[in-house]
Scaffold this motif. Structure first.
Motif, PDB file in Angstrom:
ATOM      1  N   ASP A 215     -15.047  13.534  -4.696  1.00 54.80           N
ATOM      2  CA  ASP A 215     -14.070  14.151  -5.596  1.00 54.80           C
ATOM      3  C   ASP A 215     -13.051  13.155  -6.132  1.00 54.80           C
ATOM      4  O   ASP A 215     -11.977  13.551  -6.616  1.00 54.80           O
ATOM      5  CB  ASP A 215     -13.341  15.324  -4.929  1.00 54.80           C
ATOM      6  N   LYS A 217     -13.541  11.397  -8.705  1.00 54.21           N
ATOM      7  CA  LYS A 217     -13.630  11.465 -10.165  1.00 54.21           C
ATOM      8  C   LYS A 217     -13.397  12.921 -10.596  1.00 54.21           C
ATOM      9  O   LYS A 217     -13.646  13.845  -9.825  1.00 54.21           O
ATOM     10  CB  LYS A 217     -15.007  10.977 -10.629  1.00 54.21           C
ATOM     11  N   ARG A 245      -5.750  14.990 -12.724  1.00 55.88           N
ATOM     12  CA  ARG A 245      -6.232  13.765 -12.052  1.00 55.88           C
ATOM     13  C   ARG A 245      -6.803  14.107 -10.684  1.00 55.88           C
ATOM     14  O   ARG A 245      -6.419  15.095 -10.079  1.00 55.88           O
ATOM     15  CB  ARG A 245      -5.119  12.723 -11.932  1.00 55.88           C
ATOM     16  N   PRO A 246      -7.722  13.279 -10.204  1.00 53.49           N
ATOM     17  CA  PRO A 246      -8.253  13.498  -8.859  1.00 53.49           C
ATOM     18  C   PRO A 246      -7.149  13.340  -7.813  1.00 53.49           C
ATOM     19  O   PRO A 246      -6.205  12.570  -8.019  1.00 53.49           O
ATOM     20  CB  PRO A 246      -9.296  12.387  -8.704  1.00 53.49           C
ATOM     21  N   PHE A 247      -7.303  14.049  -6.711  1.00 56.12           N
ATOM     22  CA  PHE A 247      -6.252  14.055  -5.674  1.00 56.12           C
ATOM     23  C   PHE A 247      -5.915  12.661  -5.172  1.00 56.12           C
ATOM     24  O   PHE A 247      -4.793  12.438  -4.723  1.00 56.12           O
ATOM     25  CB  PHE A 247      -6.698  14.954  -4.512  1.00 56.12           C
ATOM     26  N   VAL A 248      -6.844  11.734  -5.235  1.00 56.08           N
ATOM     27  CA  VAL A 248      -6.608  10.384  -4.707  1.00 56.08           C
ATOM     28  C   VAL A 248      -6.161   9.393  -5.770  1.00 56.08           C
ATOM     29  O   VAL A 248      -5.929   8.213  -5.470  1.00 56.08           O
ATOM     30  CB  VAL A 248      -7.880   9.817  -4.043  1.00 56.08           C
TER      31      VAL A 248
END
Lengths: 251, 251, 251, 251
Positions: A215, A217, A245-248
């Protein structure tokens, strides 16, 4: 209004389709409305058109160069013929344009201008072609007629070697804001989405983004859900801008 | 370095001169450096050139269409001939472009693009023409070689009927930011000034801005002082962006 | 996960309930999760608790002063006792605080600090109380555990006579951004909603906002839908910030 | 007005002095005005006071806890006694406060609030104490009476582990903006400086910032020059916000 009724009366347009966001958005909007897909290269929409029609939806593809006045004109003539009697409920501008990342002094004039050609001129022509139809749908559309635009990290921030893309995306945001302020009070929902991260599409499959974490991306289907969510907001609550945006993702 | 020595060794360029900011900036920089004035129409620089030369400074005017690659090329050939042996210390891009305020659906493609032509393409060509010279001045320039750019309220905010101007000014800001991030670490000071208000020039003399209160319009000489202040900042302290507005301006 | 299963395993918290946004958000989240409602004055939650329980949902109210460490501690002890064995899926901070609009020199220190007490200290205590629970829900929650925060126009812009409210809302946004950057990569969705307009609640019924036009005030149910939409975003697509305003609102 | 005349008639105040920016600002303003230096710990101002007085300027130091209403009151009583008959021309708020960088869940309430205590409450008390004097100087001050405030990178962006500092700096910016909008039209120049980088002071001497490159830290004297430049801007051209960073700083 039931979905069936909506399908008989309204249609939608997605400009800039391919294997990623455009495809997901087209599939999402096709659940409710017939959809016209625009891309320069028919290869980019043909399989999506088949996919939608095979699933019982209705889609057409129109080869269009959004930066050409005559090409856009022809495309809309064709769309209006195909969807005769229907009204436009939603138009999505998802044209990325060529992404050029180069030291500034190595850019040609054409390369610098490519960002604007896609995001400035192209959106201008698309907005001029769709806004009159969207305006005429205001009294009857099940949701406020929507013009939804795909921005990027570079919509807010110019980076080294990014002047072509950033100047185009800044121009797109300026135009979207101007339209929101002009057409919002007339009932049109103009929204600008800031996609801040790599989208999870076939082309990026092998990219080890954010350490390759799951996840890491952005899911294009999730973007499509957001665009649909924007479209269905009532006019007492328009979101003009949101980020994704992705969580990371670092930001 | 004494001012006299600077005048023998360095020069400056101001693109976009006329009766307002450009004139004040040219006069301010001419106190230290010979200055080349660029405008499409010689009427816009002739009297300023005379004024500077009569006061013991050194100025030349070059008729230039900043959005034309060949015109910009010719202009810089001429400038380099005139200032042979001198190095470029400061370049100011103050091109406003045509200010078009019109309902979106009444804009022609050319009108929409006019904002970008002046602030996107024009600045691209100007920056490509000046950055190599600015880079070569880094080791010897009395102040960090500077590229200073004139923005506006519309650099930060798209307004109804303002899509042409705003998209151009957004694009200019994107490009200036990109250049600051690429060339700052190489010793070039790229600064973006947001002029938020009406400038006090002959053309606006009769405008009753801010209730007609004294100092309700921005002094072009004060803008010139700010540009000079930006130019003279040491490289340990670069201001990338600042705003300027009259004390009574709403913001 | 089916809604029924979610109701057995997870719960939610809404701080700052009353007749407007808080009530709508509580009702929206109560469709899926049991919900704890926090307000200083029980009058503010009692009827909502009854409404939810009468409709077959599960709600409790806890009188809490969010700016008091001991009061927040007591509240969470009670909530954890009531919802023993359940995990926290979503926490919404919707505390407005006292809205003080006064010329700066007439503000007392307490009045100035009131904005921060509600939006700074209060949110700090709420976030510290909920984040450990949210973290423990990451592996099992049907949607990424969420901390959703209510901002305002004044989150982005200080206005004359608005220093108390704006400094509190700026501080809230700073804290929310910090938490998004710290806890996002751990799987928590921290989102900040900018409510830019008057909300359509009993207290504002008679206000002739935006010329009194229909839908000129923001529907609190639409805000609740947005908060639910934020909560259900997958972690590959977190929206950190979005705005909301009526179609006719000037911005 | 000649500098000598200004020194007889006006004075200035700098809150938050120590070995860095505060000292440089005090020295810069002391070239024109007598200056009162505020710091909690007399060690922080004593040597600067001596340095200014030894150089023929006029400085006093006042031990002040800017977050305490009574301490601020006592300080201004003393300042007004010392500078009896003089008017206030410039007030600089340069209080950093304790810089706390900690994972959010490890912060105590006092640690979280420390950022606001210094930058919210402290600035509130300082602004309330200085604005009436600044207002009374409007008709006669050689430059628009100025209230200049020191911000930071964290004024615009909350970072992981930065909630205490960022919420304080956001609150400071909100208050400064509110004051600019309220007191600008009354002739007061309220300016907010964003210091984006490490300042080159004794405490940071050994820090290998930006790869240890020369000028990779911000010169405090250059900051002082900028504050003086802000103070001397005419009221037709007020800069409300500007940033400052070393040429090699990433941003």
């Amino acid at each position: 209004m039931a979905a069936a009724a909506a399908a008989n009366t309204f249609y939608s347009i997605v400009a800039g389709v391919g294997a990623g966001t455009g495809r997901s958005v087209a599939l999402r909007f096709a659940r409710t409305y017939p959809v016209a897909l625009l891309a320069r290269n028919p290869e980019n929409y043909e399989s999506i058109v088949r996919e939608i029609n095979a699933a019982g939806g209705k889609a057409i593809g129109v080869s269009t160069d959004v930066s050409s006045e005559s090409s856009v004109k022809n495309a809309f003539t064709e769309i209006e013929k195909e969807f005769k009697g229907k009204k436009l409920a939603a138009a999505v501008y998802n044209v990325g344009g060529k992404f050029i990342r180069k030291p500034f002094l190595e850019l040609t004039k054409d390369e610098y201008e490519a960002g604007y050609t896609a995001n400035g001129t192209g959106f201008f022509l698309f907005a001029q072609a769709t806004l009159p139809s969207l305006l005429s749908s205001v009294p009857s559309s099940p949701h406020p007629p929507s013009l939804i635009v795909t921005g990027a990290t570079a919509s807010l921030r110019g980076g080294a070697s990014m002047s072509s893309f950033a100047s185009g995306k800044f121009a797109l945001r300026a135009t979207a804001q101007s339209l929101a302020r002009e057409f919002g009070p007339q009932g049109i929902h103009v929204a600008h989405a800031i996609i801040d991260g790599v989208i999870d599409i076939p082309r990026t499959k092998e990219w080890a983004v954010n350490g390759g974490v799951e996840d890491g991306k952005i899911s294009p289907d999730a973007i499509a859900d957001s665009y649909w969510y924007l479209h269905t907001q009532p006019r007492s609550h328009f979101t003009q801008e949101l980020d994704m945006r992705p969580f990371v993702e670092k930001f």
